[in-house]
Design an enzyme around this catalytic site. Structure first.
Site, short mmCIF file in Angstrom:
data_model
loop_
_atom_site.label_atom_id
_atom_site.label_comp_id
_atom_site.label_asym_id
_atom_site.label_seq_id
_atom_site.Cartn_x
_atom_site.Cartn_y
_atom_site.Cartn_z
N GLU A 51 105.96 -19.94 -8.72
CA GLU A 51 106.18 -18.55 -8.33
C GLU A 51 105.39 -18.27 -7.06
O GLU A 51 104.17 -18.46 -7.03
CB GLU A 51 105.77 -17.57 -9.43
CG GLU A 51 106.04 -16.13 -9.01
CD GLU A 51 105.91 -15.10 -10.13
OE1 GLU A 51 105.83 -13.90 -9.80
OE2 GLU A 51 105.90 -15.49 -11.31
N ASP A 103 99.07 -20.22 2.33
CA ASP A 103 100.48 -20.13 2.71
C ASP A 103 101.25 -21.24 2.02
O ASP A 103 100.93 -22.43 2.18
CB ASP A 103 100.58 -20.25 4.24
CG ASP A 103 101.97 -19.96 4.78
OD1 ASP A 103 102.96 -20.36 4.14
OD2 ASP A 103 102.06 -19.35 5.86
N ASP A 125 107.40 -9.80 0.92
CA ASP A 125 107.12 -8.76 1.91
C ASP A 125 108.35 -8.58 2.80
O ASP A 125 108.79 -9.52 3.46
CB ASP A 125 105.91 -9.16 2.75
CG ASP A 125 105.36 -8.00 3.57
OD1 ASP A 125 106.15 -7.13 3.99
OD2 ASP A 125 104.14 -7.97 3.81
#
Length: 212
Positions: A51, A103, A125
Site C-alpha cells: 500500500e 519515495d 496527492d
C-alpha cells in the site's frame, strides 16, 4: 543533491501526538530497506501486498488483521502516519506489516524482482493546480516501474476523488499494455480521504487492473 525523481509529496513536519511519538520509537524494528528484504520476508507468507501512501493506516491495519497469512508493506513518508501505524501494530499485536519510509520509486526502481501480489494506492496527492500535475505519482513511468515488481496476474487498485486525475489515470492505463482492466469489487468501506472527498461532494473514481 540532485533528486532522482520529481517529488510527488511535500515533506511537512506536522504535529506528532504522544501516541505517534511512542510508536515511532519502534520504527527501526519494522523498516524494510530494499526489495531483498521483502523477498526474504515473503518466504513466511502466502502473498505480499503493497500500500503506497497509507495515511493514518486505517486500511492497512484492517487488512493486515484480517489476513495474517499475507505480508503487508506500507509506504509512507509522513512521520505522523508512520507513528499511528506503529502504535496500532503494538496495540493490536500485528505481526505481518513492514514499512518503507521513503519515495516508493526508490524501492521499486532498484530491481525487476517480482514480489507483489497486489498494489493499493488510495487517493494519492492530486496536485490540483495545472502547473503541478507533473508531480502526480501516477504517470506512465511509474506504471511501467511498478509493473516490473508485480507478479503475473497480480492486481493494482487505485482510487481518486479528483475527476481530472481519474481521466489522466484512465488514459495512462489505456497506453500501458502490460495491464488489463478487471472488474471492480463491491466496495464496502472507504478511507479517511475517500470519506472526506464524498463529504465535499466529489465522486470516488476507482481503477482495478491485472498485470498482463
Amino acid at each position: 543533491m540532485r533528486l532522482k525523481f520529481l517529488p510527488s509529496f511535500v515533506k511537512r513536519k506536522g504535529r506528532i501526538t504522544n501516541r505517534q511519538s511512542q510508536g515511532l520509537k519502534n520504527k527501526d524494528n519494522f523498516l524494510i530497506l530494499n526489495i531483498d528484504d521483502i523477498k526474504l520476508l515473503n518466504k513466511k507468507y502466502s502473498s505480499c501486498h503493497l500500500e503506497i501512501g497509507f495515511g493514518n493506516a486505517e486500511n492497512l491495519c484492517s487488512q493486515a488483521k484480517s489476513n495474517p497469512d499475507i505480508l503487508y508493506v506500507g509506504c509512507e513518508v509522513y512521520q505522523s502516519g508512520i507513528g499511528s501505524l506503529l502504535a496500532s501494530i503494538k496495540e493490536d499485536k500485528i505481526k505481518n506489516i513492514r514499512i518503507f519510509d521513503n519515495d516508493i520509486r526508490l524501492l521499486i526502481d532498484e530491481k525487476d524482482d517480482k514480489v507483489f501480489d497486489r498494489v493499493i494506492i488510495i487517493c494519492p496527492d492530486p496536485w490540483p493546480k495545472d502547473k503541478h500535475h507533473k508531480r502526480r505519482l501516477i504517470n506512465y513511468d511509474f506504471l511501467s516501474m511498478i509493473s516490473k515488481t508485480m507478479k503475473e496476474g497480480s492486481e493494482i487498485y487505485i482510487s481518486t476523488d479528483w475527476e481530472n486525475y481519474a481521466c489522466q489515470i484512465r488514459e495512462l492505463f489505456l497506453r500501458a499494455n502490460f495491464f488489463i482492466e478487471a472488474k471492480l469489487h463491491n466496495k464496502k468501506t472507504f478511507s479517511k480521504f475517500e470519506r472526506r472527498g464524498k463529504r465535499d461532494g466529489r465522486t470516488i473514481f476507482e481503477f482495478r487492473y491485472l498485470k498482463n
